[in-house]
Scaffold this motif. Sequence first.
Motif, mmCIF file in Angstrom:
data_model
loop_
_atom_site.group_PDB
_atom_site.id
_atom_site.type_symbol
_atom_site.label_atom_id
_atom_site.label_comp_id
_atom_site.label_asym_id
_atom_site.label_seq_id
_atom_site.Cartn_x
_atom_site.Cartn_y
_atom_site.Cartn_z
ATOM 1 N N TYR A 95 0.849 -1.480 -0.009
ATOM 2 C CA TYR A 95 -0.019 -0.022 -0.023
ATOM 3 C C TYR A 95 0.717 1.176 0.052
ATOM 4 N N TYR B 155 -2.815 3.619 -3.689
ATOM 5 C CA TYR B 155 -2.912 2.337 -4.199
ATOM 6 C C TYR B 155 -2.771 1.265 -3.394
ATOM 7 N N LEU C 144 -1.836 -3.048 -3.960
ATOM 8 C CA LEU C 144 -1.292 -3.917 -4.729
ATOM 9 C C LEU C 144 -1.500 -5.440 -3.962
ATOM 10 N N ASN D 70 -0.105 -7.338 -8.824
ATOM 11 C CA ASN D 70 -1.159 -6.542 -9.035
ATOM 12 C C ASN D 70 -2.307 -7.296 -9.363
ATOM 13 N N GLU E 190 -5.228 -3.261 -10.125
ATOM 14 C CA GLU E 190 -5.527 -1.829 -9.531
ATOM 15 C C GLU E 190 -4.916 -0.921 -10.509
ATOM 16 N N ASP E 191 -5.591 0.358 -10.591
ATOM 17 C CA ASP E 191 -5.041 1.336 -11.710
ATOM 18 C C ASP E 191 -4.221 2.366 -10.784
ATOM 19 N N TYR E 192 -3.002 2.582 -11.185
ATOM 20 C CA TYR E 192 -2.139 3.433 -10.273
ATOM 21 C C TYR E 192 -1.027 4.090 -10.948
ATOM 22 N N GLY F 165 -1.605 -3.718 -15.186
ATOM 23 C CA GLY F 165 -2.831 -4.362 -14.502
ATOM 24 C C GLY F 165 -1.946 -5.493 -13.983
#
Length: 702
Positions: A629, A647, A649, A675, A679-681, A691
């Motif tokens: 995180y 975000y 993961l 991931n 998650e979009d980051y 992704g």
Amino acid sequence: MKRFVSFGLVGVVLFFHGMGFAQDGEGRGERVYRAEEILVIGTPLYEASIVPEEEINIPTMGSSLLDALESQAGVQLRRTSPTHSEYNKLRLRGFDETRLRVELNGVPINRDGSYGTGPVHWSILSSENVERIEIRRGVVPAKYGNTLGGVINIVTKEPTEAPEISVSSVYGSFNTWDTRLVYNQKYGPLKWSIGGSHFQTDGYLRNNDNHRNNVRANVAVELPFSLEAGAGFEYSDMESGLIVYNRPDSPFYDDDDPDSDASMIGGPYPQWIRGDLTWGDGSHVDDENYAFSTYLHKKFDKGSARLDFRIWNQKRTEYYYAAEDPEKKIYERETDVEDNNWLLKGQADYLLGRHHLELGGELKQYGWGDQTVHFIDTAYFSPAINFPKYIQEGFEGQPKNKQYAALYLQDTWNLHPRWSVELGVRQEWFRADEIDPEAFGFDWTTEEAEIDESHLDPRLGLTFRPWEGGSINARFGIAHRYPTSPEHFWWYLNKGTEFFNTELKPEEAEQYELAVEQIFSKKARITVRGYYYDIDDYISSVTVPGTGMVVYNIENVDIKGIEIESTLSFTDSLQGWINLTLQDGSKDKDPWDTENRLENQLPDFPEKLLNCGVDYRSEKLKARLWLNYVGKREHYDGKDLVEMGDYVLINAFVSYNFLNNSKWGNWDLILSAHNILGEDYEEEAGYPMPGATVLVGLRASF
């Protein structure tokens, strides 16, 4: 600049077991000392977090040692793409690689970082023969130098008499292949290690492919009189696609690829290109790196001495093609990024009663090399840049622009079974010579042409072991950080254009740290570290469209935080772990942010970092499930302020041994996923990360 009395103590907790105080010369990095009451063994665990071989060998999309550090307390990765490990960056406690010391078997490998390539070239560091990575945070002993954030030491395997051969190959997302081979052996007085790897991927951003080959070789011989001599060679050859600007406002937008900015490393800035467009598909960079090292080591009855030398080079050629025609070349230039930059390091230690004395020094010479423009089609460049000489022709470079020297002395004094102290002091000299206008293709000079500094920095510390399994350590130190060549270079250009005319001073940091550790009957361990940095003249930079990099001092920066690490063994096979970092970075009198839009906060600085997971190990099966995180961050886009979201993961790794101790060796099936939830980051603003990704393959040893 503050002045301080040059005496101090640096606390060192040394892992102890039993009674006595002895020395054993065997084992790199291991120390055993014997006296009547104390036994002090090995690397002090309170100050070094260990990343073991099993974690280092987890396959990743970037095939980089950087990836093995992602789950460590206080670590933040800032990558435009995990597949472009050459340009990726690491932060520890908010400090980037220019404020860290990165070592290979105890020898610093920080480079000059010219032309945007960064102070550590992670791509040349192949992981196939790494035994562990040691992380020492914060106030480190005087022998480690002018680091603010700490020390990362990469330790390779020591060859044994039984030959060891290992090979692995994985395949996965984005057509990624990663294959590695290593051979180690010791035969009589001779020992050697040879390894190589090949990595390739199509990448996931536009024009994001990467092909890389690594080769390394090390050889050593044991000589009479307890001497050992050795030499090593590291080489990497890489071709990387330069990420193409791909957003809806581009007439060449491709919605099959993720939206992203253009790679800003190297060549023309996007605003140089006609019509504010960037380069097109097929633009790439050929990058060749090599480093040579040698050492001589002498053992004594109560100590040792060692001399290391390292020299490194990097050559890069960039090719840019038109956005509307991938066959039409618009720019080509060749750069000697690192040109015979070198380091000489000497050290010695001696046991005198309860005192472990250490002394040594370093000498380093570095700068940037030539740049030659082989081709330019000026029709594709904006006339607003007026085609200065360095854009059309290149420049001479200045390979011997900077010199750094240091001497240190420290004493680890085990004065009582429950108390230990360390006295440490380091004298440093730094000089950045006047920049020759021919070195960068401009015709002007400025009044302030040189930087000449010397500082005497103390370390102070005390360790107390009040009860079984517990220790308390308090440390204080002063460290200086000097301008890098890119910082000195751009500051000089800023002064020449009078765009942002400020002084450039070295940073001076007061460092305070308090650490408490408790071990509970080998089942659990908890470590809590609090730290505070008071930094004067913090060197900062920002990229300004149409100008380039602007370098300046912030009058004062404070960084403070707390790190909590814990491990718990549920069973002999199952272990849980967690680390939490809460940090804050504030600034005062920032000449770039005079309106204080960040409310005195540092940019790109997450206040919360969390990593946790569980590990399972049995005779056949090894598995890990973990979470990363990263909290939200504030980012400068020129003068605009952008918030980057937090975000989470979720990642996993599994290794299954399906053939063990057979005449065909040991074979493992391996699988890693990163991931998993897609998650979009972003780690670096403007560059989305991939992704869900998966790699699967085989690993064998003989």
